[in-house]
Design an enzyme around this catalytic site. Structure first.
Site, short mmCIF file in Angstrom:
data_model
loop_
_atom_site.label_atom_id
_atom_site.label_comp_id
_atom_site.label_asym_id
_atom_site.label_seq_id
_atom_site.Cartn_x
_atom_site.Cartn_y
_atom_site.Cartn_z
N ARG A 21 68.59 27.07 47.63
CA ARG A 21 68.73 28.10 48.65
C ARG A 21 68.64 27.53 50.06
O ARG A 21 69.20 28.07 51.00
CB ARG A 21 67.70 29.21 48.41
CG ARG A 21 66.29 28.78 48.48
CD ARG A 21 65.32 29.78 47.85
NE ARG A 21 65.32 29.70 46.39
CZ ARG A 21 64.56 30.48 45.60
NH1 ARG A 21 63.80 31.41 46.13
NH2 ARG A 21 64.61 30.35 44.29
N ASP A 30 61.03 22.77 44.97
CA ASP A 30 62.00 22.92 43.88
C ASP A 30 62.94 24.11 44.11
O ASP A 30 63.92 24.27 43.40
CB ASP A 30 61.24 23.08 42.54
CG ASP A 30 62.13 22.81 41.34
OD1 ASP A 30 63.27 22.33 41.55
OD2 ASP A 30 61.70 23.07 40.21
N LYS A 69 76.83 25.45 45.21
CA LYS A 69 75.62 24.63 45.31
C LYS A 69 75.94 23.24 44.78
O LYS A 69 76.49 23.09 43.69
CB LYS A 69 74.47 25.26 44.51
CG LYS A 69 73.22 24.38 44.41
CD LYS A 69 72.04 25.08 43.74
CE LYS A 69 70.92 24.10 43.42
NZ LYS A 69 69.77 24.73 42.73
N LYS A 76 59.74 18.55 38.68
CA LYS A 76 60.02 19.28 37.44
C LYS A 76 59.25 18.59 36.30
O LYS A 76 59.62 17.51 35.88
CB LYS A 76 61.51 19.29 37.15
CG LYS A 76 62.29 20.18 38.10
CD LYS A 76 63.68 20.47 37.60
CE LYS A 76 64.42 21.38 38.56
NZ LYS A 76 63.93 22.76 38.56
N GLU A 84 65.18 24.33 46.25
CA GLU A 84 65.93 23.58 47.26
C GLU A 84 67.35 24.10 47.43
O GLU A 84 67.93 24.00 48.49
CB GLU A 84 65.97 22.09 46.87
CG GLU A 84 67.03 21.68 45.83
CD GLU A 84 66.90 22.37 44.49
OE1 GLU A 84 65.79 22.79 44.15
OE2 GLU A 84 67.92 22.52 43.79
N ASP A 95 73.05 20.54 38.34
CA ASP A 95 72.69 21.39 39.47
C ASP A 95 73.77 21.41 40.57
O ASP A 95 73.58 22.02 41.62
CB ASP A 95 71.34 20.95 40.04
CG ASP A 95 70.53 22.12 40.57
OD1 ASP A 95 70.89 23.27 40.23
OD2 ASP A 95 69.57 21.90 41.32
N ASP A 137 68.53 17.35 40.81
CA ASP A 137 67.39 18.12 41.30
C ASP A 137 66.14 17.71 40.52
O ASP A 137 65.91 18.18 39.41
CB ASP A 137 67.67 19.63 41.12
CG ASP A 137 66.46 20.48 41.51
OD1 ASP A 137 65.54 19.97 42.16
OD2 ASP A 137 66.47 21.68 41.16
N1 BES Z 1 68.27 24.12 39.85
C1 BES Z 1 67.13 24.93 39.64
C2 BES Z 1 67.44 26.17 38.82
C3 BES Z 1 67.75 25.95 37.37
C4 BES Z 1 66.75 26.01 36.43
C5 BES Z 1 69.04 25.78 36.95
C6 BES Z 1 67.04 25.87 35.11
C7 BES Z 1 69.33 25.61 35.62
C8 BES Z 1 68.33 25.68 34.69
C9 BES Z 1 66.56 25.38 40.98
O1 BES Z 1 66.70 24.50 42.01
C10 BES Z 1 65.10 25.59 40.76
O2 BES Z 1 64.44 24.65 40.48
N2 BES Z 1 64.66 26.83 40.88
C11 BES Z 1 63.29 27.16 40.66
C12 BES Z 1 62.89 28.17 41.69
C13 BES Z 1 61.42 28.41 41.73
C14 BES Z 1 60.70 27.21 42.26
C15 BES Z 1 61.16 29.61 42.59
C16 BES Z 1 63.17 27.75 39.25
O3 BES Z 1 64.04 28.52 38.85
O4 BES Z 1 62.22 27.39 38.57
ZN ZN Z 2 68.23 23.19 41.92
MN MN Z 3 65.13 23.07 42.08
#
Ligand code: BES
Ligand code: ZN
Ligand code: MN
Length: 495
Positions: free
Chosen positions: A345, A341, A257, A269, A343, A281, A262
């Site tokens: 995937r 968020d 990834k 966020k 993104e 990220d 992000d």
């Molecule tokens: N990059 C984040 C995941 C992440 C969160 C990595 C904290 C490291 C620390 C990812 O893109 C994300 O934002 N995922 C969301 C998914 C949700 C919207 C279903 C998450 O985990 O909050």
């Molecule tokens: Zn992310």
């Molecule tokens: Mn995200």
């Protein structure tokens, strides 16, 4: 840093700092062993005062005013019957933290006999190198940069350890590259810059390189990936590096990834979601490029390795993805983006479709994919999802050899209902509970069922908030050594 094994006794060795591993219950032996160097009554008292019993992670330093050694750091190893390679790795880190860079020659004296010399030499050598890593690139006046120049593994069989020792530098340089890529801020490490880094690897190590620009990705109908990139002023870069040995039975694809930042997009966020950390990220892409760096130098045979990163930023502007947009991935599946968020995937979906077209014998992706994985496993253990038991075993073994935590998680097919959309084929997020599982199930929709595939969620492990074992605070480079171990193992067999 030059690492070597020397067949000397402790009484003949000279250098700046000696790190001596002490087994629990072997204090008297140790005092006796060092009696020509340190007066035994003095050392005994020193151990008593420090309550040093040789327990794991205990340590005592002794400064010597005269003689061949300037300082000795005694580090506890715990009980002999419980001693594992990982204890040597941790003890070497504990010792290395007591050494400053300007101390030029370091000796390590551990109970080597309990181990295979090559694994012990490798674990200790990499521990010293990785623990003492400092990223000074962004300081205007870097200080304290002097690296330890020489490390001697005292009393270790040098013939048996030779090959392993020669692999320490290439592999640690791969970890170092991964750490540097992760810690570089998003105004320095842009998708363009990440592509440049791949280009440097291709030139330095003679790898094949293809970078697809936005237009070429459009031609490949990568609608999910491009949808994420739309909100940024920076162009996406789809990176494809290839390592080919002379002959190969296996072909594997490693996907990382690569979100250089992000923000969350319109599902911004906010609150405690730590937007300011989201430079990491692209941790998956860093591991994959770090592995490329190491593999390209080690040149293992039998396996062709592809390294793929769909790099972009998740930002907000007038043409950014709206929450609720429906996009189409390159395999034709439509996705309702119910959360901008989620993104990672979306970018991985098109990278996985592209990877499958290469008809590989296995695909592994690494991604800082979900906060839920951090909640489940913390920062020392990555989550592993795969339907393939053999791949799971291979990756678990590779990680364990590297001392990197990994835990297989369930691919619970019934949770797929959580990512069903009423209007498109899929939606990109499911309910909060089991959020890392639905993320893995989402990815699975973009992989041909005949290709063994594993997904590793490194959201927790790619970064540490404090000095931990071989990892100084910050980017860990998690995954590089696991991937390299796996590819090395494949050099002896077919998948
Ligand atoms: N990059 C984040 C995941 C992440 C969160 C990595 C904290 C490291 C620390 C990812 O893109 C994300 O934002 N995922 C969301 C998914 C949700 C919207 C279903 C998450 O985990 O909050
Ligand atoms: Zn992310
Ligand atoms: Mn995200």
């Amino acid at each position: 840093m030059q690492i070597s094994a020397v067949s000397k006794g402790i009484n003949e060795w000279s250098g700046s700092v000696l790190i001596a591993g002490v087994l629990e219950g072997a204090i008297e032996n140790q005092i006796n062993l060092f009696k020509d160097i340190i007066k035994d009554t003095y050392l005994k008292q020193k151990f008593i005062n420090a309550k040093f019993e040789g327990k794991r992670s205990q340590k005592v330093s002794v400064e010597l005013v005269e003689g061949r050694i300037k300082k000795i750091v005694f580090v506890g190893l715990g009980k002999a019957e419980n001693l594992l390679i990982n204890d040597l790795r941790k003890a070497a880190s504990t010792g290395a933290r007591q050494v400053s860079g300007c101390e030029s020659k370091l000796g390590i004296y551990f109970p080597w006999d309990a181990f295979d010399p090559s694994s012990a030499a490798f674990a200790v050598g990499e521990a010293i190198k990785l623990t003492s890593f400092k990223d000074l690139r962004f300081k205007s006046k870097p200080k304290d940069s002097a690296e330890i120049k020489e490390v001697e593994l005292i009393g270790l069989d040098s013939k048996a350890a030779e090959l392993a020792i020669s692999e320490i530098n290439p592999i640690c340089e791969g970890v170092k590259l991964a750490r540097e890529l992760v810690s570089a801020p998003p105004n320095h490490l842009t998708p363009y810059q990440l592509a440049k880094e791949a280009e440097n690897l291709a030139t330095d190590y003679d790898l094949d390189l293809k970078i697809l620009n936005k237009k070429e990705c459009e031609e490949k109908n990568m609608g999910a990936y491009l949808a994420v990139a739309k909100g940024s002023d920076l162009e996406p870069k789809f990176i494809h590096l290839k390592y080919s040995p002379k002959s190969s039975k296996n072909k594997v694809v490693l996907i990382g990834k690569g979100l250089t930042f992000d923000s969350g997009g319109y599902n911004l966020k906010v609150g405690a979601s730590q937007i300011e950390k989201m430079k990491y990220d692209m941790g998956g892409s860093a591991s994959v490029l770090g592995a490329a760096r190491a593999i390209a130098e080690l040149k293992p045979n039998n396996t062709e390795v592809h390294f793929i990163v769909a790099a972009c930023e998740n930002m907000i502007n007038g043409s950014a993805l709206h929450p609720g947009d429906i996009v189409k991935a390159s395999n034709g599946k439509t996705i309702e983006v119910n959360n901008t968020d989620a993104e990672g995937r979306l970018t991985l979906a098109d990278a996985l479709v592209y990877a499958c077209k290469l008809e590989p014998s296995a695909i592994v992706d690494l991604a800082t994919l979900t906060g839920a994985c951090v909640i489940a496993l913390g920062d020392e253990i990555a989550g592993l999802w795969t339907d393939n038991d053999q791949l799971s075993e291979q990756l678990t073994r590779a990680a364990s050899k590297a001392g990197e935590g990994i835990w297989r998680m369930p691919m619970q097919d019934s949770y797929k209902s959580g990512i069903k959309s009423s209007i498109a084929d899929l939606q990109n997020t499911g309910p909060r509970p089991g959020g890392s599982i639905t993320a893995a199930l989402f990815l699975k929709e973009f992989v041909s069922s005949s290709i063994p595939w594993a997904h590793i969620d490194i959201a927790g492990t790619c970064w540490t908030e404090k000095d931990r074992d071989i990892n100084p605070k910050g980017a860990t480079g998690y995954g590089v050594r696991t991937l390299v171990n796996w590819i090395k193992e494949l050099s002896f067999k077919a998948i």
